[in-house]
Structure formats: C-alpha cells, structure tokens
Design an enzyme around this catalytic site. Structure first.
Site, mmCIF file in Angstrom:
data_model
loop_
_atom_site.group_PDB
_atom_site.id
_atom_site.type_symbol
_atom_site.label_atom_id
_atom_site.label_comp_id
_atom_site.label_asym_id
_atom_site.label_seq_id
_atom_site.Cartn_x
_atom_site.Cartn_y
_atom_site.Cartn_z
ATOM 1 N N TYR A 146 4.998 7.716 5.885
ATOM 2 C CA TYR A 146 5.832 8.821 5.392
ATOM 3 C C TYR A 146 6.669 9.459 6.505
ATOM 4 C CZ TYR A 146 2.818 8.588 1.239
ATOM 5 O OH TYR A 146 2.127 8.173 0.123
ATOM 6 N N LYS A 195 -6.553 -1.396 5.907
ATOM 7 C CA LYS A 195 -6.161 -2.710 5.370
ATOM 8 C C LYS A 195 -6.101 -3.645 6.586
ATOM 9 C CE LYS A 195 -4.764 -5.263 1.894
ATOM 10 N NZ LYS A 195 -5.711 -5.720 0.860
ATOM 11 N N ASP A 227 -8.215 -1.562 -1.016
ATOM 12 C CA ASP A 227 -8.275 -2.019 -2.408
ATOM 13 C C ASP A 227 -9.703 -1.949 -2.932
ATOM 14 O OD1 ASP A 227 -8.543 -3.869 -0.391
ATOM 15 O OD2 ASP A 227 -7.654 -5.535 -1.469
ATOM 16 N N ASP A 251 -3.219 9.629 0.363
ATOM 17 C CA ASP A 251 -2.451 10.241 -0.715
ATOM 18 C C ASP A 251 -2.949 9.703 -2.060
ATOM 19 O OD1 ASP A 251 -0.513 11.500 -2.166
ATOM 20 O OD2 ASP A 251 1.177 10.348 -1.385
ATOM 21 N N ASP A 255 -5.983 11.522 -4.805
ATOM 22 C CA ASP A 255 -5.652 11.813 -6.206
ATOM 23 C C ASP A 255 -6.625 11.114 -7.148
ATOM 24 O OD1 ASP A 255 -3.610 13.494 -5.655
ATOM 25 O OD2 ASP A 255 -2.080 12.401 -6.775
#
Ligand code: NAD
Length: 361
Positions: A146, A195, A227, A251, A255
C-alpha cells in the site's frame, strides 16, 4: 496517576460512543485512583466544516503531545454528503491516514473475540466454534504494497499497472516485537503469516520474525502461509492466539476474523508507534444511518479505551475490569439494536454505557 488523552469524537455516531467511553474511563479513574484529562480534537467532516481540511496541523500537534488518542469515527454518507464533492485528500477519511502517518502508527492491533451469548451472531457452525475463540491480529500498517511505488503505463499499446511491495528488516522487526510483547501478556503463541513459498519479502519476513523470537523463549512461534491462514480462520479459529502479518494480508485477514465474531459494534482496535503511544478506535465507521438516534453500540469504543489502559498506560488490572464489566452486562442480557436477540433487553447507547460503568467496582 494522571494521563492526557486527545479525544476525537469525529462524525456520525462518533460523539455518542465517545461520550460513553469517557464515562467508563472516568469510572475507572474513580475506582482505581487515576485522573484522565481530555483535550478535544476535531477531525473528519466536522474539521472540514470548521477549518476546511479534515485534520489541521494544530490538531495533529495536540494529538502528538498527548499520552494517547481516543477516536470515535469519521465520515458521512458517501453518496450524499458535501464532504465528498472534493479531492480525496480533503475528504473526512484523509484525516485518518494523515494522523496514522503523522504519529508513525505502524502496528495495528485488532482483537477478535467471541462473547458468551453472542454465538448466534457468529456465522460458523457450532462444532467449529467449539468453546469459542480469542485472538489478536497484529498487522503492519505503514509499509508493504500500500505504500510502495506504483504507476500505470502503456507498453506497446497495452495498458499495464505496477505496484511494488518493499519491506526492510527494521520495519519487520519493530512490528514483530509488538506481536511478541502482546503474546507475553496472553497465551504466548505467535502465528506469523506470509507467502514465503513465493515472495522474497515474505522470506525476509520469516527470517526476521525467527530472529526476534529468540528474545522471547517462552513464546511459541509458528509460520503459516496466508492462504492456509484464511482457511484455518473459518475451520479452527480456536487455534490462534496472536497472528502477526504484513499490511495487505492483515487488511484481509483482520476483516475475515472480525466477520466471524458477527458483531461490528463490538470490535475494538489500536494503532501503536515504537513506544507506548497509541491511537484507539472502534473497527466500525461513523454509521450515519443511525447517528443522533441514541441507539449505537458503544462497546467497541469502550473496549478500545480498555486497550488504551493496557497498552499505553500499562494498567492491566483496570483494563481487565472494563472487559469483565462488558462480559457481565452481556451475560445479564442487555443488548443494543445491532446485537439484539429474542428474550434479551434492548437498551440504547447511554444505558449500555451506564450498565458497564456500574459494574466497574
Ligand atoms: P459503518 O461501520 O459506519 O456502518 C456499517 C453498518 O453497521 C451500518 O448499518 C451501521 O448502522 C452499523 N454500525 C456500525 N457501527 C455500529 C455501532 N456501533 N452500533 C450499531 N450499529 C453500527 O460503515 P459504512 O456505512 O461503510 O461507513 C459509514 C461512514 O464511516 C463512511 O463515511 C466511511 O468512510 C466511514 N468509515 C470510517 C471509519 C473510521 O473512522 N475509522 C471506518 C470505516 C468507515
């Protein structure tokens, strides 16, 4: 002890829920012998109306000079508000980005906890919920994808967009330290999510987290691919204590974790800097659809104030007392509209705040 708190009520339900959180802090002060001094700061739509910008330099300076910041929420009805007829950097939410950046708040902490009596709000099956879950997600907040360089270009007539994901070892280490410190106050387990089978930044992440873990021999460290973590959160959420991860993975996962608690009005959060300073706010927005009606759930903000007591002021006993009071009020069947269920007693914002205050003894 005395503490100076910059208070940002913001917009929508912000002033209503902040009012209750201040009452709870004052009650804690009364019972445990502390004084909380509040300095009100304008941010968001109300600051635009008053000063023409979502956050003034003076407001940022007031926040910086305080011991911590308590925030309600900012923003209005996006489709139907004059605050959105301007450039993105002048909209209410730009104040949020500016204050996080201005105060160097690089670690975002979001607990996801399933309360007794709110199991029906959880979308998972009962056999998956088991005895419940209680985890904290520690997300890196000021680096990664970001904040990397980005551009869009046309190459040989084909449009192409590039985002870059950069982490240096210092950025990783400082957020890892936060996660291990938090784990030391909990069940002493950190799950670091990356990852590393694909990304170089994740391989560095894994190395630096492992180095940091050496300073915390009591904490168990496990690594998990992102994942797999997304699956494990809905298959066996009870296995997690502290989840540590980078900005974009955090992020998405935070959520997902808040979704499985099923109640947005209950979720607190903290954003911390290198030291003890932090900004504490509910995970939800300004809920313009219910603003001014006196029905908003103040619990997320009250629990954010409890996080402030724990993380910024090291007042663990006091934070425990607030969290216990919330559990008791829910066990007694009091519910705001967002968590209302059959057979429970519906209350508004102020009554919910008062019921919590009277249980802090
Ligand atoms: P929202 O979280 O404000 O509301 C979503 C839904 O949840 C609404 O139906 C609302 O009534 C309900 N809700 C939220 N908090 C509640 C509470 N405490 N008690 C009872 N019900 C509650 O999200 P949104 O509608 O997408 O956004 C509204 C505004 O808030 C927008 O301007 C958005 O940009 C802003 N926003 C601000 C923040 C922040 O200040 N940190 C975060 C998210 C959204």
């Amino acid at each position: 002890m005395e503490y100076r708190i910059a208070v940002i009520p913001g917009d929508g339900i912000g002033p209503e829920i902040i009012g209750e959180a201040k009452k709870v802090l004052d009650r804690v002060g009364e019972v445990y012998g502390h004084t909380f001094h509040y300095e009100e700061v304008l941010m968001g739509g109300i600051s635009i109306d008053t000063y023409g910008v979502p956050l003034t330099d003076e407001a940022l300076e007031t926040a910086r000079k305080s011991d911590s910041v308590l925030l309600g929420a900012v923003g209005g009805n996006v489709g139907n508000s004059r605050w959105y007829d301007v450039a993105p950097n002048l909209r209410p939410e730009a104040g949020l980005l500016a204050i996080r950046k201005g105060l160097n708040l690089f670690a975002n902490i979001r607990p996801a906890f399933l309360y007794n009596g709110l199991e029906d709000a959880c979308p998972l099956k009962k056999e998956i919920i088991g005895p419940g879950f209680d985890m904290v997600i520690v997300r890196e907040l000021t680096g990664g994808l970001y904040f990397g360089e980005r551009h869009t270009e046309t190459v040989n007539g084909v449009r192409q967009a590039t985002d870059t994901l950069v982490y240096n070892e210092n950025e990783i280490r400082r957020v890892a330290v936060k996660a291990f410190d938090i784990a030391m106050k909990r069940k002493k387990k950190v799950t670091s999510v990356d990852k590393a089978n694909v990304l170089d930044s994740s391989r560095l992440w894994r190395q630096v987290v492992a180095e940091t873990a050496k300073d915390y021999p009591e904490v168990t460290l496990e690594n998990m691919l992102v994942d797999n973590c997304a699956m494990q959160l809905v298959m066996n959420p009870g296995q997690f204590d502290v989840i540590l991860t980078e900005n974009m993975f955090g992020d998405i996962l935070s959520d997902e974790a808040s979704m499985i608690t099923g109640s947005i009005g209950m979720l607190s959060s903290a954003s911390l800097n290198e030291g003890k300073f932090g900004l504490y706010e509910p995970s939800h927005g300004s809920a313009p659809d219910i603003a001014g009606k006196g029905i908003a759930n103040p619990i997320a903000t009250i629990l954010s104030a409890a996080m402030m007591l724990r993380f910024s002021f090291d007042l663990d006993k006091e934070a425990d007392a607030v969290e216990q009071a919330v559990r008791e009020v829910l066990a007694c069947g009091f519910r705001t509209v967002d968590i209302m269920a059959e057979g429970m007693t519906r209350v508004g914002t102020e009554v919910m705040g008062a019921r919590i205050c009277e249980r802090i003894i």
